[in-house]
Write an enzyme that holds these catalytic residues in place. Structure first.
Site, short mmCIF file in Angstrom:
data_model
loop_
_atom_site.label_atom_id
_atom_site.label_comp_id
_atom_site.label_asym_id
_atom_site.label_seq_id
_atom_site.Cartn_x
_atom_site.Cartn_y
_atom_site.Cartn_z
N ALA A 82 0.83 -1.21 0.00
CA ALA A 82 0.00 0.00 0.00
C ALA A 82 0.86 1.26 0.00
O ALA A 82 2.07 1.20 0.26
CB ALA A 82 -0.90 0.01 1.23
N LYS A 83 0.24 2.41 -0.30
CA LYS A 83 0.95 3.69 -0.21
C LYS A 83 0.00 4.80 0.20
O LYS A 83 -1.22 4.64 0.15
CB LYS A 83 1.63 4.03 -1.54
CG LYS A 83 0.66 4.25 -2.69
CD LYS A 83 1.29 5.04 -3.82
CE LYS A 83 2.28 4.24 -4.63
NZ LYS A 83 2.75 4.96 -5.84
N GLY A 84 0.58 5.92 0.61
CA GLY A 84 -0.24 7.08 0.96
C GLY A 84 -0.89 7.66 -0.28
O GLY A 84 -0.28 7.73 -1.34
N VAL A 85 -2.18 8.09 -0.17
CA VAL A 85 -2.89 8.54 -1.37
C VAL A 85 -3.53 9.92 -1.24
O VAL A 85 -3.94 10.52 -2.22
CB VAL A 85 -4.02 7.55 -1.76
CG1 VAL A 85 -3.44 6.22 -2.17
CG2 VAL A 85 -5.03 7.39 -0.64
N GLU B 137 -2.60 13.04 -0.18
CA GLU B 137 -2.02 14.33 -0.53
C GLU B 137 -1.99 14.54 -2.04
O GLU B 137 -2.09 15.67 -2.51
CB GLU B 137 -0.59 14.42 0.00
CG GLU B 137 -0.51 14.88 1.43
CD GLU B 137 0.91 14.77 1.96
OE1 GLU B 137 1.79 15.41 1.38
OE2 GLU B 137 1.13 14.01 2.92
#
Lengths: 286, 143
Positions: B94-97, B99
């Site tokens: 997973a990754k940050g989405v 911003e």
């Protein structure tokens, strides 16, 4: 924030409360959407708030139709006006309320509060000026005096109300039934709700079956010290045919409206913007 | 984005926003959509109304009374086209989405405004006043 409260439930008790507090610093509270914010910003010592929220007097709380017109009690909330069937014939008033703050605020904010705050940006007050409403003011002796709403405001947050008086109701006069109504409320802001008007314009123009203007009222908000009725612009329209106004006529109408404006520049908008937009929108209503 | 400009007032209304984004491995689809929509709305505030106004070193609009974030009535239709990938450095791919949709939104809105009006607006936020000024200047130049 610290203050004394008194909560009269009948008109007689209310008048007594006002009489007893003549020597004190006191304010009226009804919906509290403005007052609490104001008191948070400016601390006031020895303040008494006469709480009107508990008042059960029909003169103050109800909306009635009579021979002269529609009488709106000062304590009627914005939501009360919106849901009143007979007031739907005043689109300027309804649109002004729909543009005011949010549903939550409209459920508690009162018509009288909007008027007595006497803000130059008052949405409902602006519509009522265009509709040529009359303020019915009650004094501690129980006497009523009537002041046209255009003369009610004397400056930013000041009005003709004396210390022994309270606004009881406003009367929106009946007009002869006509074939055409051109009416509305235009509020200019940076977003679509919870906004203070940068410029507002209310208009209520009636015409006969030929389209000739028989009666006309308009008011501007947020562009002068008080809300102003643009009388000379309205007189200019009288007898003119609303279907066949030329570009020059519309420009002249907008010029006359603009003569009443003397806006300031602040962090929300410049005077140039307010004037330009007022001219653009007042020309565009036909 | 698709925008509408009122040429009488300079007010910009955002009608439609389309977001295509590499989102890594999706762990919570509904949460993902909320994050994307939130990012877009924050970007809209950045683009159109949010501004800290300083005068002589003092912040002139320190409360939400004058610092205007968008309200529910300003929010457009937001269409989202996620591209699921595997982010090797993130947990479970997973990754940050959240911003990411904030960053290009103001540029997209300002470009859309430039596109319909054929004027350049080179500072944020794109306020009604700046837009109306640009429209008036252009009309004057063209006589």
């Amino acid at each position: 924030m610290d203050f004394y409260t008194v909560s009269p439930q009948q008109q007689q008790k209310l008048l007594e409360a006002i009489k007893q507090n003549q020597g004190n610093h006191f304010r009226f509270g009804a919906g509290y959407t403005d007052l609490i914010l104001e008191l948070q910003m400016q601390k006031q010592d020895d303040l008494t708030v006469i709480n009107l929220a508990k008042l059960k007097d029909k003169d103050f709380t109800s909306i009635n139709d009579s021979k002269e017109g529609s009488r709106i009690g000062a304590l009627a909330t914005m939501t009360d006006v919106l849901s009143n069937e007979s007031l739907q014939r005043f689109p300027a008033l309804i649109e002004a309320i729909e543009s005011l703050a949010s549903v939550q605020v409209r459920s508690v904010a009162t018509v009288g509060g909007n008027i007595c705050t006497a803000s130059p940006a008052g949405d409902v007050s602006c519509a009522l000026v265009a509709l040529d409403a009359a303020c019915e003011i009650l004094d501690t002796g129980g006497k009523i005096r009537t002041v046209p709403i255009a003369e009610f405001f004397t400056g930013v947050k000041t009005s003709v109300l004396k210390k022994n008086e309270i606004l009881r109701s406003v009367l929106v006069p009946h007009r002869k039934t006509t074939d055409r109504i051109v009416s509305g409320f235009i509020k200019i802001g940076n977003r679509n709700s919870m906004e203070i008007a940068l410029v507002s314009f209310a208009y209520y123009i009636l015409a006969d079956s030929n389209g000739d203007v028989t009666s006309s009222g308009a008011a501007i908000g947020s562009v002068a010290e008080t809300i102003k009725s643009t009388e000379s612009a309205c007189e200019f329209l009288m007898g003119k045919n609303i279907e066949h106004l030329t570009k020059t006529d519309k420009g002249k109408f907008a010029d006359l409206v603009l003569e009443y404006a003397c806006p300031i520049s602040d962090i929300r908008a410049s005077a140039w913007y307010r004037r330009q937009v007022l001219w653009n929108i007042s020309r565009s209503i036909f | 984005v698709e925008v509408e400009v009122d040429t009488l007032t300079g007010k910009v209304d955002v009608l439609n926003v389309h977001v295509g984004q590499d989102v890594g491995k999706v762990l919570n689809p509904l949460g993902l959509e909320g994050q994307i929509e939130g990012g877009v709305v924050m970007g809209m505030g950045y683009a159109l109304s949010e501004e800290m106004i300083f005068e002589d070193g003092y912040l002139r609009n320190p409360t939400f009374h004058d610092y205007k974030v968008p309200t529910a009535r300003d929010i457009p239709e937001i269409s989202f086209y996620p591209v699921e990938t595997n982010e090797e450095t993130g947990p479970f791919g997973a990754k940050g989405v959240a911003e990411a949709p904030l960053v290009p939104t103001p540029a997209a809105i300002a470009n859309a405004v430039s596109n319909i009006l054929d004027v350049e607006i080179n500072s944020l936020p794109v306020t009604p006043e700046k837009v109306l000024k640009a429209i008036c200047d252009k009309e004057r130049d063209q006589g």
